[in-house]
Motif scaffolding. Structure first.
Motif, short mmCIF file in Angstrom:
data_model
loop_
_atom_site.label_atom_id
_atom_site.label_comp_id
_atom_site.label_asym_id
_atom_site.label_seq_id
_atom_site.Cartn_x
_atom_site.Cartn_y
_atom_site.Cartn_z
N GLY A 14 -3.53 4.20 -3.68
CA GLY A 14 -4.86 4.47 -4.24
C GLY A 14 -4.80 4.81 -5.72
O GLY A 14 -5.65 4.37 -6.50
N HIS A 18 -6.41 2.58 -8.72
CA HIS A 18 -7.37 3.20 -9.63
C HIS A 18 -7.00 2.94 -11.09
O HIS A 18 -7.85 2.61 -11.90
CB HIS A 18 -7.45 4.70 -9.37
N ARG A 27 -15.46 5.48 -11.57
CA ARG A 27 -14.94 5.99 -10.28
C ARG A 27 -14.30 7.34 -10.53
O ARG A 27 -13.75 7.60 -11.59
CB ARG A 27 -13.87 5.06 -9.71
N LEU A 32 -10.02 7.20 -4.81
CA LEU A 32 -9.18 6.15 -4.23
C LEU A 32 -7.87 6.69 -3.64
O LEU A 32 -7.47 6.24 -2.56
CB LEU A 32 -8.92 5.05 -5.25
N VAL A 71 -8.56 0.22 -0.13
CA VAL A 71 -8.77 0.77 -1.47
C VAL A 71 -9.22 -0.31 -2.46
O VAL A 71 -10.11 -0.07 -3.28
CB VAL A 71 -7.49 1.49 -1.95
N ALA A 75 -12.81 -0.09 -4.23
CA ALA A 75 -12.87 -0.02 -5.69
C ALA A 75 -13.82 -1.08 -6.24
O ALA A 75 -14.62 -0.79 -7.14
CB ALA A 75 -11.48 -0.19 -6.28
#
Length: 96
Positions: A14, A18, A27, A32, A71, A75
């Motif tokens: 994650g 990210h 985000r 994540l 993920v 995202a």
């Protein structure tokens, strides 16, 4: 105890997603990795409940492949949704 390795792997996946994908500013930095760890834990648990032991590759594959898919999809969806909502809000504020 090996599930902890799966949880850490999911969190790292994650984190990598990210920072690899663009638009990090829309985000949260922890979202994540937390989703990655949770999905890795769920995949690991499902594999062990299905009878796959620690010596089997299934819990390990699940702890890597499931968080990667979840993920990445999350995202993309969150980024698109946030961009759309921000554009709508900017438009509404200009009109009002």
């Amino acid at each position: 105890m090996q599930i902890l390795l799966g949880l850490v792997a999911g969190a790292v996946i994650g984190l990598v997603v990210h920072f690899t994908l663009g638009d990090r500013g829309v985000r949260g930095a922890a979202l994540l990795p937390m989703v990655g760890a949770a999905s890795a834990g769920i995949a690991w648990t499902a594999a062990t409940w299905a009878g796959a032991g620690i010596g089997s590759a299934w819990p390990w594959l699940g702890a890597v492949l499931v968080p990667t898919a979840v993920v990445l999809a999350l995202a993309v969806v969150i980024t698109r949704r946030r961009r759309s909502n921000d554009a709508q809000m900017r438009h509404a504020l200009r009109i009002g």
